[in-house]
Design a protein around this motif. Sequence first.
Motif, short mmCIF file in Angstrom:
data_model
loop_
_atom_site.label_atom_id
_atom_site.label_comp_id
_atom_site.label_asym_id
_atom_site.label_seq_id
_atom_site.Cartn_x
_atom_site.Cartn_y
_atom_site.Cartn_z
N THR A 1 0.83 -1.20 0.00
CA THR A 1 0.00 0.00 0.00
C THR A 1 0.87 1.26 0.00
OG1 THR A 1 -1.74 1.17 1.18
CG2 THR A 1 -0.15 0.02 2.56
N LYS B 1 2.36 2.77 -6.56
CA LYS B 1 1.92 2.02 -7.76
C LYS B 1 1.18 2.94 -8.72
CE LYS B 1 -0.54 -0.90 -5.30
NZ LYS B 1 -0.20 -0.43 -3.95
N TYR C 1 -12.86 -4.90 -5.41
CA TYR C 1 -13.15 -5.20 -4.00
C TYR C 1 -14.61 -5.64 -3.89
CZ TYR C 1 -9.05 -3.67 -1.34
OH TYR C 1 -7.81 -3.58 -0.78
N PHE D 1 -9.11 -5.98 4.44
CA PHE D 1 -9.12 -5.56 3.03
C PHE D 1 -7.83 -5.94 2.31
CE2 PHE D 1 -12.13 -2.48 4.91
CZ PHE D 1 -13.20 -2.60 4.03
N ASP D 2 -6.91 -6.51 3.05
CA ASP D 2 -5.62 -6.82 2.43
C ASP D 2 -5.46 -8.32 2.18
OD1 ASP D 2 -5.38 -4.18 3.93
OD2 ASP D 2 -3.64 -4.19 2.57
N TYR E 1 -15.34 1.44 -7.31
CA TYR E 1 -15.34 1.17 -5.86
C TYR E 1 -15.17 2.45 -5.07
CZ TYR E 1 -14.20 -1.10 -1.45
OH TYR E 1 -14.21 -1.51 -0.14
N PHE F 1 -14.04 3.92 -1.51
CA PHE F 1 -13.30 3.58 -0.29
C PHE F 1 -13.98 4.13 0.97
CE2 PHE F 1 -9.96 2.93 -3.40
CZ PHE F 1 -9.27 1.84 -2.90
N HIS G 1 -17.14 1.62 1.25
CA HIS G 1 -16.69 0.22 1.12
C HIS G 1 -17.60 -0.57 0.18
CE1 HIS G 1 -14.22 1.29 4.59
NE2 HIS G 1 -15.34 1.61 5.25
N ILE H 1 -2.42 -4.14 -4.98
CA ILE H 1 -1.52 -4.77 -4.02
C ILE H 1 -1.29 -6.25 -4.32
CG2 ILE H 1 -1.77 -3.19 -2.06
CD1 ILE H 1 -4.01 -4.99 -0.95
N ARG I 1 0.48 6.59 3.63
CA ARG I 1 -0.87 6.03 3.77
C ARG I 1 -1.69 6.85 4.77
NH1 ARG I 1 -3.61 0.41 3.15
NH2 ARG I 1 -5.39 0.71 4.50
N ARG J 1 -2.62 10.02 2.92
CA ARG J 1 -3.62 9.83 1.86
C ARG J 1 -4.99 9.43 2.43
NH1 ARG J 1 -2.99 4.66 -1.67
NH2 ARG J 1 -3.84 3.81 0.27
N ARG K 1 -9.59 9.27 1.83
CA ARG K 1 -10.44 8.10 2.01
C ARG K 1 -11.29 8.15 3.29
NH1 ARG K 1 -6.72 2.99 -0.32
NH2 ARG K 1 -6.49 3.88 -2.40
N ARG L 1 -10.66 8.66 6.54
CA ARG L 1 -10.24 7.95 7.76
C ARG L 1 -9.59 8.93 8.73
NH1 ARG L 1 -9.82 2.77 5.13
NH2 ARG L 1 -11.39 3.05 3.50
N GLN M 1 -5.68 -0.35 11.58
CA GLN M 1 -5.85 -1.24 10.41
C GLN M 1 -4.48 -1.71 9.91
OE1 GLN M 1 -7.53 0.73 7.01
NE2 GLN M 1 -7.87 -1.18 5.87
N1 LIG Z 1 -12.63 -0.23 1.70
C1 LIG Z 1 -11.31 -0.31 1.69
C2 LIG Z 1 -10.63 -1.01 0.69
C3 LIG Z 1 -9.25 -1.05 0.73
N2 LIG Z 1 -8.56 -0.43 1.70
C4 LIG Z 1 -7.10 -0.45 1.74
O1 LIG Z 1 -6.61 -0.03 0.46
C5 LIG Z 1 -5.33 -0.56 0.28
C6 LIG Z 1 -5.11 -0.84 -1.20
O2 LIG Z 1 -5.07 0.35 -1.92
P1 LIG Z 1 -3.67 1.05 -2.31
O3 LIG Z 1 -4.04 2.19 -3.24
O4 LIG Z 1 -3.03 1.51 -1.07
O5 LIG Z 1 -2.87 0.01 -3.00
C7 LIG Z 1 -5.25 -1.86 1.07
O6 LIG Z 1 -4.06 -1.88 1.81
C8 LIG Z 1 -6.48 -1.80 1.99
O7 LIG Z 1 -6.10 -1.88 3.33
C9 LIG Z 1 -9.26 0.24 2.69
O8 LIG Z 1 -8.62 0.80 3.61
N3 LIG Z 1 -10.61 0.30 2.65
#
Ligand SMILES: Nc1ccn([C@@H]2O[C@H](COP(=O)(O)O)[C@@H](O)[C@H]2O)c(=O)n1
Length: 460
Positions: free
Chosen positions: A43, A47, A72, A88-89, A117, A119, A122, A142, A171, A174, A179, A181, A189
């Motif tokens: 994450t 990427k 997802y 989610f991972d 999707y 975020f 969800h 990922i 993270r 961002r 997202r 949070r 998490q």
């Molecule tokens: N509802 C969600 C879905 C995914 N995640 C987190 O996103 C990460 C993947 O996205 P990247 O752009 O960071 O590659 C992954 O690590 C999940 O934990 C989330 O928090 N909520």
Amino acid sequence: MKSGNPSALKNGGDPLSTPRSNGGGAERSPLKVPFIIGVAGGTASGKTTVCDMIISQLHDQRVILINQDAFYRSLNGEQLKKVGEYNFDHPDAFDTELLLSCMEKIKHGSVVTIPNYDFKTHKSIEPGRVVNPCDVIILEGILVLHDSRVRDLMNMKIFVDTDSDVRLGRRIQRDTVERGRNVENVLDQYAKFVKPSFDEFILPSMKHADVIIPRGADNEVAIDLIVQHIRTKLGQHDLCKIYPNVFVIHSTFQIRGMHTLVRDAKTTKHDFVFYADRLIRLVVEHGLGHLPFTEKQILTPTGSVYTGVVFCKRLCGVSVIRSGESMENALRACCKGIKIGKILIHGDSKTGEKELIYEKLPSDISSRHVLLLDPVLASGNSAIKAISVLLSKGVPEANIIFLNLIASPEGIHAVCKKYPKLKILTSEIDMSLNKDACVIPGMGEFSDRYFGTGTKQRLP
Ligand SMILES: Nc1ccn([C@@H]2O[C@H](COP(=O)(O)O)[C@@H](O)[C@H]2O)c(=O)n1
Ligand SMILES: Nc1ncnc2c1ncn2[C@@H]1O[C@H](COP(=O)(O)OP(=O)(O)O)[C@@H](O)[C@H]1O
Ligand SMILES: [Mg+2]
């Protein structure tokens, strides 16, 4: 009688440079298969940023980016109530079956709608994203290198390897900004799911990568090299797929090095001849590999049986004067006593019409396999005229192998459309033709450089 194994020479990867865009919907040849690149990494490793850089550098290709995130699974009411306990991972968080079916469809030229999707909620939200056929697909996420079925779709696999402290810092930033949070959510998490899953699933998938990019988007050198590689593949692979009788000798650094020398305007005549001869020899040897052969068993000095082959004997060369004559020595060196004919074609500079000026061909040419020699395939007009002369002498189209050092996509299209049964074997396919019908990047006026006759200035 069996034939050789031409497919062994095919390169993996095309500039049928179609107009640019991000998947904008022009018609495509149904035979054209996109070049698929997978980009994995932890994450916030960068990427998406790396993919954006690759896309902007491939500006003249139709490239689309597909995020694994789009696949997802949406959370249900119960899962939403306990979202802090949802991993989610983990690979199960993704609908990989749906991803595979979408990828298969896009790969085969269909328009598909992929989920969108969110975020914050969800869940997948309407409308989905319509994706049109394209030249290059980048699949980023990922876990895109985790599942072998997904990996098997890819022509190139990249892993973005960024320090985990840097990733966590990014993270937090961002996810709090984009997202929805807070810092506490992100850290919880991360400790509970993100890091353990990285160690269990993502990091082990790095071994499947063809290219690992340390420091992500900061590594401009790696990104440049990747873009160059994709361009090389795009330059060849499509034409080889559209025309199964086009073969490009497998590229190595030796071959690239020789091309670098013969293409360099500053190379002396002596070096030009030396390296052009080396390349010509390779092309001729590969060309001979496309001739039919018969199986033969012999006894070795150890008394053992060796099952081999005998060369095709009904063979001749035909050089297109003047530059094709540079290929005669290599052919003579490979095939003792081979007959070589000649064809001289004149082009009207105003009308572009090609006229046969002179030919001297073996009288029994109709019963021979013909290696047609011309180091540069440009517009294809001279080649088409030369081939028509061979056909008029009764040579079957399928018995002609046209050997070049470089070929333009336009020339390949022209010759292959008219003569689909003939084989073309070249050492590199160039980008295009310019308005003066010169191959670009090309190597200039081949016969002048080889025979030392030209006075034309080559440096701009
Ligand atoms: N509802 C969600 C879905 C995914 N995640 C987190 O996103 C990460 C993947 O996205 P990247 O752009 O960071 O590659 C992954 O690590 C999940 O934990 C989330 O928090 N909520
Ligand atoms: N080389 C970099 N330097 C600084 N910030 C970066 C760099 N690469 C990415 N970022 C930032 O880090 C965050 C995560 O990058 P992103 O490309 O979205 O990662 P990923 O797609 O791997 O999750 C984004 O906010 C992005 O702008
Ligand atoms: Mg991303």
